[in-house]
Design a protein around this motif. Structure first.
Motif, PDB file in Angstrom:
ATOM      1  N   GLU A  27       0.834  -1.208   0.000  1.00  0.00           N
ATOM      2  CA  GLU A  27       0.000   0.000   0.000  1.00  0.00           C
ATOM      3  C   GLU A  27       0.868   1.257   0.000  1.00  0.00           C
ATOM      4  N   LEU A  30       2.441   1.626  -3.520  1.00  0.00           N
ATOM      5  CA  LEU A  30       1.445   2.064  -4.500  1.00  0.00           C
ATOM      6  C   LEU A  30       1.071   3.531  -4.285  1.00  0.00           C
ATOM      7  N   LYS A  34       1.534   6.533  -7.016  1.00  0.00           N
ATOM      8  CA  LYS A  34       0.442   7.422  -7.432  1.00  0.00           C
ATOM      9  C   LYS A  34       0.842   8.889  -7.281  1.00  0.00           C
ATOM     10  N   GLU A  49      -3.890  -2.089  -9.045  1.00  0.00           N
ATOM     11  CA  GLU A  49      -3.838  -2.076  -7.580  1.00  0.00           C
ATOM     12  C   GLU A  49      -4.505  -3.293  -6.958  1.00  0.00           C
ATOM     13  N   ALA A  52      -2.247  -6.223  -7.330  1.00  0.00           N
ATOM     14  CA  ALA A  52      -1.099  -6.113  -6.436  1.00  0.00           C
ATOM     15  C   ALA A  52      -1.482  -6.461  -4.999  1.00  0.00           C
TER      16      ALA A  52
END
Length: 82
Positions: A27, A30, A34, A49, A52
């Motif tokens: 998390e 990612l 972003k 996402e 993943a």
């Protein structure tokens, strides 16, 4: 300390100790992607996402099994495949 500031070795130790989960690490990565990707265009393809996170759940489950096995010192009767 922020997950993203940890070395791979430090992150592995924290996952092993239970301080951090694989899901939290994914998390965090990612989220940083972003945040930064629109300005730097470092990735050709960014993974989905959901995909993943599903893979992170699988890896977390495997990590938990390995930690449990290691804690019980029952490695001689288990085959570990990574």
């Amino acid at each position: 300390m922020c997950i993203l500031e940890l070395s791979a070795l430090e992150l592995g130790k924290k996952i092993k100790s239970g301080e951090v989960t694989v899901l939290e690490a994914v998390e965090a990565c990612l989220g940083r992607m972003k945040e930064m990707e629109p300005g730097i265009h470092a990735y050709v393809t960014v993974v989905d996402e959901e995909q993943a996170m599903e893979r992170a759940k699988e890896v977390q489950a495997l990590a938990e099994k390995m930690i449990t096995i290691a804690k019980t010192n029952d490695l001689h009767s288990k085959r570990l495949v990574m």
